[in-house]
Design a protein around this motif. Structure first.
Motif, PDB file in Angstrom:
ATOM      1  N   THR A  44      15.946  18.059   3.247  1.00 20.50           N
ATOM      2  CA  THR A  44      14.737  17.713   2.510  1.00 20.50           C
ATOM      3  C   THR A  44      15.124  16.723   1.412  1.00 20.50           C
ATOM      4  N   MET A  45      14.165  15.900   1.035  1.00 20.55           N
ATOM      5  CA  MET A  45      14.460  14.881   0.026  1.00 20.55           C
ATOM      6  C   MET A  45      14.568  15.484  -1.366  1.00 20.55           C
ATOM      7  N   SER A  46      15.488  14.933  -2.134  1.00 20.78           N
ATOM      8  CA  SER A  46      15.623  15.343  -3.533  1.00 20.78           C
ATOM      9  C   SER A  46      14.417  14.888  -4.349  1.00 20.78           C
ATOM     10  N   ASN A  47      13.872  13.728  -4.010  1.00 17.52           N
ATOM     11  CA  ASN A  47      12.679  13.192  -4.671  1.00 17.52           C
ATOM     12  C   ASN A  47      11.679  12.846  -3.573  1.00 17.52           C
ATOM     13  N   SER A  48      10.742  13.725  -3.331  1.00 19.88           N
ATOM     14  CA  SER A  48       9.804  13.522  -2.219  1.00 19.88           C
ATOM     15  C   SER A  48       8.487  12.874  -2.657  1.00 19.88           C
ATOM     16  N   THR A  49       8.417  12.415  -3.895  1.00 19.81           N
ATOM     17  CA  THR A  49       7.204  11.720  -4.311  1.00 19.81           C
ATOM     18  C   THR A  49       7.038  10.452  -3.469  1.00 19.81           C
ATOM     19  N   ARG A  50       5.816  10.070  -3.259  1.00 16.19           N
ATOM     20  CA  ARG A  50       5.567   8.877  -2.448  1.00 16.19           C
ATOM     21  C   ARG A  50       5.690   7.616  -3.293  1.00 16.19           C
ATOM     22  N   ILE A  51       6.137   6.560  -2.668  1.00 17.98           N
ATOM     23  CA  ILE A  51       6.351   5.280  -3.358  1.00 17.98           C
ATOM     24  C   ILE A  51       4.988   4.701  -3.730  1.00 17.98           C
ATOM     25  N   PRO A  52       4.757   4.382  -5.000  1.00 21.54           N
ATOM     26  CA  PRO A  52       3.430   3.975  -5.447  1.00 21.54           C
ATOM     27  C   PRO A  52       3.036   2.534  -5.113  1.00 21.54           C
ATOM     28  N   GLU A  53       3.958   1.736  -4.635  1.00 22.84           N
ATOM     29  CA  GLU A  53       3.652   0.332  -4.351  1.00 22.84           C
ATOM     30  C   GLU A  53       3.590   0.072  -2.853  1.00 22.84           C
ATOM     31  N   ASN A  54       2.995  -1.056  -2.470  1.00 33.13           N
ATOM     32  CA  ASN A  54       2.947  -1.441  -1.061  1.00 33.13           C
ATOM     33  C   ASN A  54       4.362  -1.675  -0.545  1.00 33.13           C
ATOM     34  N   VAL A  55       4.672  -1.106   0.607  1.00 38.49           N
ATOM     35  CA  VAL A  55       6.012  -1.233   1.169  1.00 38.49           C
ATOM     36  C   VAL A  55       6.026  -1.961   2.516  1.00 38.49           C
ATOM     37  N   VAL A  56       4.862  -2.206   3.095  1.00 40.02           N
ATOM     38  CA  VAL A  56       4.744  -2.918   4.370  1.00 40.02           C
ATOM     39  C   VAL A  56       4.111  -4.270   4.076  1.00 40.02           C
ATOM     40  N   MET A  57       4.780  -5.333   4.519  1.00 36.83           N
ATOM     41  CA  MET A  57       4.265  -6.674   4.265  1.00 36.83           C
ATOM     42  C   MET A  57       4.294  -7.516   5.529  1.00 36.83           C
ATOM     43  N   GLN A  58       3.215  -8.231   5.755  1.00 36.26           N
ATOM     44  CA  GLN A  58       3.159  -9.215   6.825  1.00 36.26           C
ATOM     45  C   GLN A  58       3.280 -10.582   6.169  1.00 36.26           C
ATOM     46  N   LEU A  59       4.224 -11.388   6.651  1.00 38.42           N
ATOM     47  CA  LEU A  59       4.511 -12.678   6.042  1.00 38.42           C
ATOM     48  C   LEU A  59       4.278 -13.815   7.029  1.00 38.42           C
ATOM     49  N   HIS A  60       3.818 -14.937   6.521  1.00 41.48           N
ATOM     50  CA  HIS A  60       3.635 -16.128   7.345  1.00 41.48           C
ATOM     51  C   HIS A  60       5.022 -16.660   7.712  1.00 41.48           C
ATOM     52  N   ALA A  61       5.268 -16.924   8.982  1.00 44.86           N
ATOM     53  CA  ALA A  61       6.591 -17.316   9.457  1.00 44.86           C
ATOM     54  C   ALA A  61       7.064 -18.647   8.874  1.00 44.86           C
ATOM     55  N   ASP A  62       6.158 -19.562   8.625  1.00 41.51           N
ATOM     56  CA  ASP A  62       6.556 -20.884   8.128  1.00 41.51           C
ATOM     57  C   ASP A  62       6.648 -20.959   6.610  1.00 41.51           C
ATOM     58  N   THR A  63       5.726 -20.295   5.921  1.00 43.18           N
ATOM     59  CA  THR A  63       5.672 -20.422   4.462  1.00 43.18           C
ATOM     60  C   THR A  63       6.288 -19.238   3.723  1.00 43.18           C
ATOM     61  N   GLY A  64       6.383 -18.087   4.397  1.00 44.77           N
ATOM     62  CA  GLY A  64       6.869 -16.880   3.733  1.00 44.77           C
ATOM     63  C   GLY A  64       5.829 -16.222   2.851  1.00 44.77           C
ATOM     64  N   GLN A  65       4.631 -16.779   2.803  1.00 44.27           N
ATOM     65  CA  GLN A  65       3.577 -16.197   1.974  1.00 44.27           C
ATOM     66  C   GLN A  65       3.084 -14.889   2.573  1.00 44.27           C
ATOM     67  N   ILE A 102       0.658 -12.324   3.968  1.00 48.42           N
ATOM     68  CA  ILE A 102      -0.637 -12.308   4.642  1.00 48.42           C
ATOM     69  C   ILE A 102      -1.363 -11.018   4.287  1.00 48.42           C
ATOM     70  N   THR A 103      -0.643  -9.924   4.358  1.00 48.07           N
ATOM     71  CA  THR A 103      -1.201  -8.619   4.001  1.00 48.07           C
ATOM     72  C   THR A 103      -0.068  -7.714   3.528  1.00 48.07           C
ATOM     73  N   ALA A 104      -0.416  -6.740   2.717  1.00 48.50           N
ATOM     74  CA  ALA A 104       0.541  -5.743   2.239  1.00 48.50           C
ATOM     75  C   ALA A 104      -0.188  -4.419   2.095  1.00 48.50           C
ATOM     76  N   TRP A 105       0.479  -3.336   2.503  1.00 51.68           N
ATOM     77  CA  TRP A 105      -0.143  -2.024   2.415  1.00 51.68           C
ATOM     78  C   TRP A 105       0.926  -0.941   2.392  1.00 51.68           C
ATOM     79  N   GLY A 106       0.512   0.286   2.269  1.00 48.22           N
ATOM     80  CA  GLY A 106       1.421   1.428   2.311  1.00 48.22           C
ATOM     81  C   GLY A 106       1.659   2.114   0.983  1.00 48.22           C
ATOM     82  N   ALA A 107       1.016   1.669  -0.074  1.00 43.99           N
ATOM     83  CA  ALA A 107       1.191   2.316  -1.383  1.00 43.99           C
ATOM     84  C   ALA A 107       0.775   3.780  -1.297  1.00 43.99           C
ATOM     85  N   GLY A 108       1.647   4.659  -1.766  1.00 50.76           N
ATOM     86  CA  GLY A 108       1.346   6.080  -1.785  1.00 50.76           C
ATOM     87  C   GLY A 108       1.402   6.779  -0.439  1.00 50.76           C
TER      88      GLY A 108
END
Length: 87
Positions: A33-54, A56-62
């Motif tokens: 079991t995790m020592s710290n099982s709190t959920r990460i409060p920020e977005n951890v999944v990111m979709q990036l544009h292949a050419d610019t790196g910008q 596109i979308t980010a989600w997964g907070a909490g």
């Protein structure tokens, strides 16, 4: 920590990271079991544009405790493994 990168069928890049969470020798107890099982409060999944790196979308907070792997299937569905939640 960046823990996974994959390329979708449309060429976009998906990245998974843990924010301020780091996997160390003390991250898990002996009973797996995790020592710290709190959920990460920020977005951890990111979709990036292949050419610019910008972002596109980010989600997964909490939603994740220790995200570890990401993949995208041919229909564009995104799958994330979270070892902290055993999912």
């Amino acid at each position: 920590d960046i823990t996974g990168v994959t390329v979708a069928g449309d060429g976009s890049i998906w990245a998974l990271y843990r924010g301020e969470r780091h996997w160390t020798s003390g991250s898990f107890r002996q009973d797996n079991t995790m020592s710290n099982s709190t959920r990460i409060p920020e977005n951890v999944v990111m979709q990036l544009h292949a050419d610019t790196g910008q972002t596109i979308t980010a989600w997964g907070a909490g939603q994740f405790s220790m995200p570890h792997m990401i993949t995208v299937d041919k229909e564009g569905a995104v799958y994330v493994a979270d070892v902290g939640r055993h999912q």
